[in-house]
Design an enzyme around this catalytic site. Structure first.
Site, short mmCIF file in Angstrom:
data_model
loop_
_atom_site.label_atom_id
_atom_site.label_comp_id
_atom_site.label_asym_id
_atom_site.label_seq_id
_atom_site.Cartn_x
_atom_site.Cartn_y
_atom_site.Cartn_z
CE LYS A 201 3.28 3.23 -5.81
NZ LYS A 201 2.77 2.46 -4.73
CB CYS A 255 6.18 -1.76 -4.76
SG CYS A 255 4.70 -2.64 -4.88
N1 SAJ Z 1 13.08 -4.72 3.48
C1 SAJ Z 1 14.44 -4.63 4.19
N2 SAJ Z 1 14.54 -3.79 5.30
C2 SAJ Z 1 13.53 -3.18 5.88
C3 SAJ Z 1 12.12 -3.05 5.27
C4 SAJ Z 1 11.88 -3.75 4.16
O1 SAJ Z 1 15.13 -5.31 3.69
O2 SAJ Z 1 13.89 -2.56 6.80
C5 SAJ Z 1 12.64 -5.27 2.49
C6 SAJ Z 1 11.50 -6.35 2.59
O3 SAJ Z 1 12.10 -7.64 3.31
C7 SAJ Z 1 11.10 -6.60 1.20
C8 SAJ Z 1 11.41 -5.48 0.48
O4 SAJ Z 1 12.03 -4.39 1.35
O5 SAJ Z 1 12.00 -7.55 0.43
C9 SAJ Z 1 9.97 -4.50 0.27
O6 SAJ Z 1 9.19 -4.68 1.42
P1 SAJ Z 1 8.28 -3.51 1.96
O7 SAJ Z 1 7.70 -3.96 3.28
O8 SAJ Z 1 9.33 -2.28 2.53
O9 SAJ Z 1 7.43 -2.81 0.90
P2 SAJ Z 1 6.15 -3.65 -0.16
O10 SAJ Z 1 6.84 -3.77 -1.49
O11 SAJ Z 1 5.41 -4.70 0.54
O12 SAJ Z 1 5.12 -2.47 -0.10
C10 SAJ Z 1 5.72 -1.00 -0.66
C11 SAJ Z 1 5.23 0.07 0.22
N3 SAJ Z 1 6.23 1.21 0.18
C12 SAJ Z 1 6.64 2.01 1.26
O13 SAJ Z 1 6.69 1.45 2.39
C13 SAJ Z 1 7.42 3.07 0.59
C14 SAJ Z 1 3.71 0.22 0.19
O14 SAJ Z 1 3.24 1.33 0.92
C15 SAJ Z 1 3.42 0.37 -1.56
O15 SAJ Z 1 2.02 0.68 -1.55
C16 SAJ Z 1 3.76 -0.52 -2.25
O16 SAJ Z 1 5.28 -0.77 -1.85
C17 SAJ Z 1 3.38 -0.51 -3.57
O17 SAJ Z 1 2.60 -0.96 -3.89
O18 SAJ Z 1 4.26 0.46 -4.35
#
Ligand code: SAJ
Length: 401
Positions: A201, A255
């Site tokens: 995780k 996360c």
């Molecule tokens: N972000 C970027 N660039 C990108 C992608 C995301 O800057 O190319 C930023 C987003 O704007 C945001 C942050 O990253 O601020 C996180 O967003 P996210 O969409 O990557 O993730 P979360 O926090 O909504 O959900 C994540 C997911 N994990 C992964 O994709 C590895 C989800 O599957 C998990 O279940 C969740 O964390 C969790 O609960 O751990």
């Protein structure tokens, strides 16, 4: 089968609802009486599309009931938060207190599962607590760690269809946990041990953090080199084995920006890239603040008046209303604190009002601003036309110029 879910939050409640829909009798436990009351009334206290209808159905047919105290069941699930204490040290005290609540109810043959994101070794630590209080149960109950990996907003689909990693303290525990999850998970259930499942995780979210840090670092390099980072990434991604993510104004949410610290806190010397990625992603937000302040100063020098500034987006990622741990909100706050006389309009199309920020409609703000700062790539912003008469700081690739 009867299952007791300890924690009715963003993961515990949806999982309990889906399990109830698949025929598991659920008792959902939360220390917050309001959550219990709302749940029993069929009202969802979290935001998740489609979930409230399902909750109403399982409450009405008696498959799910909420309470502030646990009840005797066949399986117990710890789905409580693991926040920080001190300097990014994970705090497993909620997992421990939930475990202590169910401890007196455990009986031979029961299943005990931790779903909460936890530092490596937590499952073994909780097993020790259980066996020190109930030594007669040693070897007679099943203990496992089973993280979730659902994306908020798409939980109904992902809870059922995502693969899951199931790590028991021993093979029989893994079997028992697989038996439970196979009642509603259609994805593959992958067997492992509890330490690997805990680390898995943390690894998934750290991997994403590291990849985003790479994109954010590129954006800072490209700014200095006079290169359009969006076009650069698009071109590099034409390589069949390269897949660079998108830069932004930092990394937020509960996360990705949190879980890597669970590794660095325990392995500070070994986890170098993971720690550096956290630093880069945090620094990216400060870099954005500096760029906005510099643009405001330059405007004032050139025009002999203060600029009107539009800060576009508060949510931590596009098209959601969730502002928790949001780098955009942090940047807006820092910019506003740094220049108390400035005329700053704050825009967040996904919420109607905010107790700190006075919100402005996105078109009005865009039309009236001298400086426009794009922080979150909401779909609404992508409908706007580029304007040469404005200073546009596009940190999230709205125009990709
Ligand atoms: N972000 C970027 N660039 C990108 C992608 C995301 O800057 O190319 C930023 C987003 O704007 C945001 C942050 O990253 O601020 C996180 O967003 P996210 O969409 O990557 O993730 P979360 O926090 O909504 O959900 C994540 C997911 N994990 C992964 O994709 C590895 C989800 O599957 C998990 O279940 C969740 O964390 C969790 O609960 O751990």
């Amino acid at each position: 089968m009867k299952a007791c879910f300890m924690g009715l939050g963003y993961i515990g409640l949806p999982t309990a609802i889906i399990a109830a829909k698949h025929g598991v009798q659920i008792i959902g436990v939360d220390i917050n009486p309001r959550v219990v009351e709302l749940t029993n009334a069929g009202h969802l206290h979290i935001v998740e599309p489609g979930m409230e209808e399902m909750l109403q159905e399982v409450v009405a047919n008696g498959m799910l009931r909420a309470s502030t105290t646990p009840e005797v069941a066949d399986a117990y699930f710890m789905v409580v938060p693991t926040p920080f204490k001190g300097d990014h040290e994970p705090d497993v005290s909620y997992v421990e207190s939930a475990t202590r609540m169910v401890l007196p109810l455990l009986k031979e043959g029961d299943l005990y599962v931790i779903e909460s994101t936890s530092p490596v070794g937590t499952t073994e630590q909780m097993a020790e607590i259980i066996y020190s209080e109930r030594p007669e149960l040693k070897g007679k109950i099943h203990i496992a760690y089973c993280p979730e990996r659902v994306l908020p907003g798409n939980v109904i689909y992902e809870l059922v269809h995502n693969d899951r990693v199931i790590g028991g303290m021993d093979e029989a525990s893994t079997d028992a946990a697989i038996g439970f999850y196979s009642q509603f998970v259609q994805g593959t259930l992958h067997r492992t041990n509890c330490r690997t499942a805990e680390m898995c995780k943390l690894t998934e979210n750290s991997s994403r953090d590291v990849q985003i840090a790479f994109a954010n670092e590129l954006s800072i390099v490209c700014e200095k080199a006079g290169i359009n980072v969006w076009r650069l990434i698009e071109l590099a991604n034409k390589h069949p084995r390269v897949n660079i993510l998108q830069p932004g104004c930092g990394v937020g949410g509960h996360c990705i920006a949190v879980d890597p610290y669970f590794i660095t806190a325990a392995f500070p010397h070994e986890a170098q890239i993971i720690g550096k990625a956290r630093e880069i992603n945090n620094y990216k937000s400060e870099w954005c603040v500096e760029r906005v302040k510099n643009a405001m100063l330059r405007f004032e020098l050139d025009n002999k008046r203060k600029p009107r500034v539009a800060m576009m987006g508060l949510a931590f990622k596009p098209n959601i209303d969730d502002l928790r741990e949001s780098p955009a909100k942090h940047i807006v706050t820092s910019v506003m604190q740094g220049c108390n006389n400035a005329d700053i309009m704050v825009v967040e199309p996904n919420i109607s009002e905010h107790k700190v920020f006075k919100l402005t409609d996105y078109r009005t703000a865009y039309d009236n601003a001298d400086i426009v700062v794009f922080l979150t790539a909401h779909n609404e912003f992508k409908t706007l036309e580029w304007r040469d008469d404005k200073v546009i700081l596009d940190f999230c690739g709205i125009f990709k110029r």
